[in-house]
Design a protein around this motif. Structure first.
Motif, PDB file in Angstrom:
ATOM      1  N   MET A 191       0.851  -1.179   0.000  1.00  0.00           N
ATOM      2  CA  MET A 191       0.000   0.000   0.000  1.00  0.00           C
ATOM      3  C   MET A 191       0.895   1.240   0.000  1.00  0.00           C
ATOM      4  O   MET A 191       1.862   1.315   0.742  1.00  0.00           O
ATOM      5  CB  MET A 191      -0.895  -0.015   1.241  1.00  0.00           C
ATOM      6  CG  MET A 191      -1.793   1.189   1.328  1.00  0.00           C
ATOM      7  SD  MET A 191      -3.042   1.027   2.620  1.00  0.00           S
ATOM      8  CE  MET A 191      -4.013  -0.282   1.950  1.00  0.00           C
ATOM      9  N   ILE A 192       0.557   2.191  -0.804  1.00  0.00           N
ATOM     10  CA  ILE A 192       1.329   3.423  -0.937  1.00  0.00           C
ATOM     11  C   ILE A 192       0.965   4.378   0.201  1.00  0.00           C
ATOM     12  O   ILE A 192      -0.201   4.597   0.499  1.00  0.00           O
ATOM     13  CB  ILE A 192       1.064   4.093  -2.298  1.00  0.00           C
ATOM     14  CG1 ILE A 192       1.544   3.173  -3.423  1.00  0.00           C
ATOM     15  CG2 ILE A 192       1.738   5.450  -2.379  1.00  0.00           C
ATOM     16  CD1 ILE A 192       1.158   3.626  -4.802  1.00  0.00           C
ATOM     17  N   PHE A 193       2.008   4.936   0.833  1.00  0.00           N
ATOM     18  CA  PHE A 193       1.806   5.894   1.923  1.00  0.00           C
ATOM     19  C   PHE A 193       1.303   7.217   1.365  1.00  0.00           C
ATOM     20  O   PHE A 193       1.828   7.727   0.382  1.00  0.00           O
ATOM     21  CB  PHE A 193       3.114   6.112   2.687  1.00  0.00           C
ATOM     22  CG  PHE A 193       2.988   7.141   3.762  1.00  0.00           C
ATOM     23  CD1 PHE A 193       2.292   6.849   4.919  1.00  0.00           C
ATOM     24  CD2 PHE A 193       3.524   8.407   3.612  1.00  0.00           C
ATOM     25  CE1 PHE A 193       2.158   7.795   5.925  1.00  0.00           C
ATOM     26  CE2 PHE A 193       3.393   9.350   4.608  1.00  0.00           C
ATOM     27  CZ  PHE A 193       2.705   9.046   5.762  1.00  0.00           C
ATOM     28  N   ASP A 194       0.282   7.760   2.000  1.00  0.00           N
ATOM     29  CA  ASP A 194      -0.317   9.019   1.575  1.00  0.00           C
ATOM     30  C   ASP A 194      -0.435   9.929   2.812  1.00  0.00           C
ATOM     31  O   ASP A 194      -1.336   9.756   3.623  1.00  0.00           O
ATOM     32  CB  ASP A 194      -1.687   8.743   0.958  1.00  0.00           C
ATOM     33  CG  ASP A 194      -2.447   9.984   0.555  1.00  0.00           C
ATOM     34  OD1 ASP A 194      -1.900  11.105   0.627  1.00  0.00           O
ATOM     35  OD2 ASP A 194      -3.618   9.836   0.157  1.00  0.00           O
ATOM     36  N   GLU A 195       0.507  10.868   2.920  1.00  0.00           N
ATOM     37  CA  GLU A 195       0.523  11.759   4.080  1.00  0.00           C
ATOM     38  C   GLU A 195      -0.770  12.559   4.202  1.00  0.00           C
ATOM     39  O   GLU A 195      -1.268  12.779   5.301  1.00  0.00           O
ATOM     40  CB  GLU A 195       1.717  12.711   4.004  1.00  0.00           C
ATOM     41  CG  GLU A 195       1.814  13.623   5.211  1.00  0.00           C
ATOM     42  CD  GLU A 195       3.015  14.554   5.170  1.00  0.00           C
ATOM     43  OE1 GLU A 195       3.081  15.431   6.037  1.00  0.00           O
ATOM     44  OE2 GLU A 195       3.868  14.403   4.282  1.00  0.00           O
ATOM     45  N   TYR A 196      -1.340  12.964   3.074  1.00  0.00           N
ATOM     46  CA  TYR A 196      -2.596  13.736   3.117  1.00  0.00           C
ATOM     47  C   TYR A 196      -3.702  12.925   3.786  1.00  0.00           C
ATOM     48  O   TYR A 196      -4.442  13.448   4.622  1.00  0.00           O
ATOM     49  CB  TYR A 196      -3.021  14.178   1.713  1.00  0.00           C
ATOM     50  CG  TYR A 196      -4.364  14.855   1.733  1.00  0.00           C
ATOM     51  CD1 TYR A 196      -4.494  16.175   2.164  1.00  0.00           C
ATOM     52  CD2 TYR A 196      -5.518  14.154   1.389  1.00  0.00           C
ATOM     53  CE1 TYR A 196      -5.743  16.788   2.235  1.00  0.00           C
ATOM     54  CE2 TYR A 196      -6.760  14.757   1.453  1.00  0.00           C
ATOM     55  CZ  TYR A 196      -6.872  16.068   1.871  1.00  0.00           C
ATOM     56  OH  TYR A 196      -8.104  16.666   1.944  1.00  0.00           O
ATOM     57  N   THR A 197      -3.829  11.654   3.419  1.00  0.00           N
ATOM     58  CA  THR A 197      -4.857  10.804   4.029  1.00  0.00           C
ATOM     59  C   THR A 197      -4.647  10.706   5.529  1.00  0.00           C
ATOM     60  O   THR A 197      -5.593  10.853   6.309  1.00  0.00           O
ATOM     61  CB  THR A 197      -4.843   9.398   3.400  1.00  0.00           C
ATOM     62  OG1 THR A 197      -5.151   9.520   2.011  1.00  0.00           O
ATOM     63  CG2 THR A 197      -5.838   8.469   4.068  1.00  0.00           C
ATOM     64  N   ILE A 198      -3.413  10.473   5.930  1.00  0.00           N
ATOM     65  CA  ILE A 198      -3.112  10.364   7.362  1.00  0.00           C
ATOM     66  C   ILE A 198      -3.482  11.661   8.078  1.00  0.00           C
ATOM     67  O   ILE A 198      -4.202  11.651   9.083  1.00  0.00           O
ATOM     68  CB  ILE A 198      -1.619  10.026   7.589  1.00  0.00           C
ATOM     69  CG1 ILE A 198      -1.246   8.708   6.930  1.00  0.00           C
ATOM     70  CG2 ILE A 198      -1.269  10.031   9.072  1.00  0.00           C
ATOM     71  CD1 ILE A 198      -2.011   7.507   7.387  1.00  0.00           C
ATOM     72  N   LYS A 199      -3.009  12.788   7.561  1.00  0.00           N
ATOM     73  CA  LYS A 199      -3.276  14.069   8.216  1.00  0.00           C
ATOM     74  C   LYS A 199      -4.765  14.396   8.258  1.00  0.00           C
ATOM     75  O   LYS A 199      -5.248  14.967   9.241  1.00  0.00           O
ATOM     76  CB  LYS A 199      -2.501  15.191   7.529  1.00  0.00           C
ATOM     77  CG  LYS A 199      -1.010  15.146   7.817  1.00  0.00           C
ATOM     78  CD  LYS A 199      -0.259  16.251   7.133  1.00  0.00           C
ATOM     79  CE  LYS A 199      -0.359  17.524   7.933  1.00  0.00           C
ATOM     80  NZ  LYS A 199       0.592  18.552   7.483  1.00  0.00           N
ATOM     81  N   SER A 200      -5.493  14.017   7.209  1.00  0.00           N
ATOM     82  CA  SER A 200      -6.927  14.335   7.161  1.00  0.00           C
ATOM     83  C   SER A 200      -7.716  13.570   8.219  1.00  0.00           C
ATOM     84  O   SER A 200      -8.832  13.966   8.567  1.00  0.00           O
ATOM     85  CB  SER A 200      -7.497  14.059   5.772  1.00  0.00           C
ATOM     86  OG  SER A 200      -7.604  12.662   5.536  1.00  0.00           O
ATOM     87  N   LEU A 201      -7.166  12.480   8.728  1.00  0.00           N
ATOM     88  CA  LEU A 201      -7.851  11.662   9.728  1.00  0.00           C
ATOM     89  C   LEU A 201      -7.396  11.946  11.156  1.00  0.00           C
ATOM     90  O   LEU A 201      -7.809  11.260  12.091  1.00  0.00           O
ATOM     91  CB  LEU A 201      -7.658  10.181   9.398  1.00  0.00           C
ATOM     92  CG  LEU A 201      -8.358   9.722   8.123  1.00  0.00           C
ATOM     93  CD1 LEU A 201      -7.930   8.306   7.754  1.00  0.00           C
ATOM     94  CD2 LEU A 201      -9.864   9.808   8.278  1.00  0.00           C
ATOM     95  N   ILE A 202      -6.570  12.944  11.338  1.00  0.00           N
ATOM     96  CA  ILE A 202      -6.137  13.348  12.673  1.00  0.00           C
ATOM     97  C   ILE A 202      -6.935  14.582  13.065  1.00  0.00           C
ATOM     98  O   ILE A 202      -6.853  15.613  12.412  1.00  0.00           O
ATOM     99  CB  ILE A 202      -4.618  13.592  12.714  1.00  0.00           C
ATOM    100  CG1 ILE A 202      -3.893  12.280  12.404  1.00  0.00           C
ATOM    101  CG2 ILE A 202      -4.202  14.162  14.069  1.00  0.00           C
ATOM    102  CD1 ILE A 202      -2.421  12.426  12.158  1.00  0.00           C
ATOM    103  N   ARG A 203      -7.746  14.427  14.102  1.00  0.00           N
ATOM    104  CA  ARG A 203      -8.691  15.463  14.495  1.00  0.00           C
ATOM    105  C   ARG A 203      -8.042  16.463  15.457  1.00  0.00           C
ATOM    106  O   ARG A 203      -7.544  16.072  16.516  1.00  0.00           O
ATOM    107  CB  ARG A 203      -9.885  14.800  15.171  1.00  0.00           C
ATOM    108  CG  ARG A 203     -10.887  15.751  15.771  1.00  0.00           C
ATOM    109  CD  ARG A 203     -12.102  15.070  16.384  1.00  0.00           C
ATOM    110  NE  ARG A 203     -11.819  13.797  17.020  1.00  0.00           N
ATOM    111  CZ  ARG A 203     -12.668  12.777  17.035  1.00  0.00           C
ATOM    112  NH1 ARG A 203     -13.841  12.865  16.461  1.00  0.00           N
ATOM    113  NH2 ARG A 203     -12.348  11.654  17.662  1.00  0.00           N
ATOM    114  N   PRO A 204      -8.076  17.765  15.104  1.00  0.00           N
ATOM    115  CA  PRO A 204      -7.609  18.773  16.065  1.00  0.00           C
ATOM    116  C   PRO A 204      -8.704  19.060  17.095  1.00  0.00           C
ATOM    117  O   PRO A 204      -9.864  19.243  16.738  1.00  0.00           O
ATOM    118  CB  PRO A 204      -7.342  19.998  15.187  1.00  0.00           C
ATOM    119  CG  PRO A 204      -8.273  19.841  14.024  1.00  0.00           C
ATOM    120  CD  PRO A 204      -8.454  18.350  13.817  1.00  0.00           C
TER     121      PRO A 204
END
Length: 182
Positions: free
Chosen positions: A1-14
């Motif tokens: 699976m290709i790492f996607d920083e945008y996907t990871i960041k979009s799922l981290i709730r501030p």
């Protein structure tokens, strides 16, 4: 699976003003609701360390346990728990430290390491670096070495990753958030 920083960041709730006013908490629980994102995170870390000289996985209480157990299993390495004070039943080594909003103590079983091991420290994020620095001091009390400290998130504005590097602890994170970034 290709790492996607945008996907990871979009799922981290501030979460603003938690646990106290002025602090923006970075909540990783939505990341764990996505099997794809969780696999992306785990696979990225596994690939990074699969051929490394790491001998033990040091998981930091409590969110570090989530990744630590997966990596220990996948890399076939012993899991060492670094817990908040009073949670481990046997003889412990301990180190007190300050975080961005509290003072606390970290403990590890005295017999968890015997010396010479290469320990990968894992937690969910690097903020001020206090938790990782305390974990490294406990690991070093046993005569073991910190191979690297890894986390999902770096909060570079709080200076933790810089403090850790200054203390001789290499760091690795999958993404970073500026203080004003949502």
């Amino acid at each position: 699976m290709i790492f996607d920083e945008y996907t990871i960041k979009s799922l981290i709730r501030p979460v603003p003003d938690f646990p106290k006013p002025g602090v923006t908490f970075r909540d990783i629980t939505p990341l764990y609701h996505s099997p794809r994102a969780m696999r992306m995170v785990a696979d990225s870390l596994i690939q990074r360390y699969v051929e490394s000289p790491v001998t033990h996985i040091g998981a930091i209480d409590a969110r570090g346990f989530l990744l630590g157990a997966v990596l220990a299993y996948e890399l076939n390495k012993p899991l060492v728990l670094l817990r908040k004070a009073g949670k481990l039943p046997a003889d412990t080594l301990r180190e007190s430290y300050a975080t961005e909003y509290s003072e606390t103590t970290l403990e590890m079983h005295r017999d968890a390491l015997s010396g010479g091991e290469q320990v990968l420290l894992l937690d969910d994020l690097i903020a001020t670096g206090g938790t990782f620095l305390a974990a490294a001091r406990v690991v070093r009390q046993c005569g073991a070495n910190v191979y690297e400290a890894a986390a999902i998130i770096d909060l570079p504005d709080l200076g933790g990753s810089r403090s850790m590097q200054d203390a001789g602890i290499p760091t690795f994170t999958l993404c970073a958030f500026a203080e004003d970034e949502q």
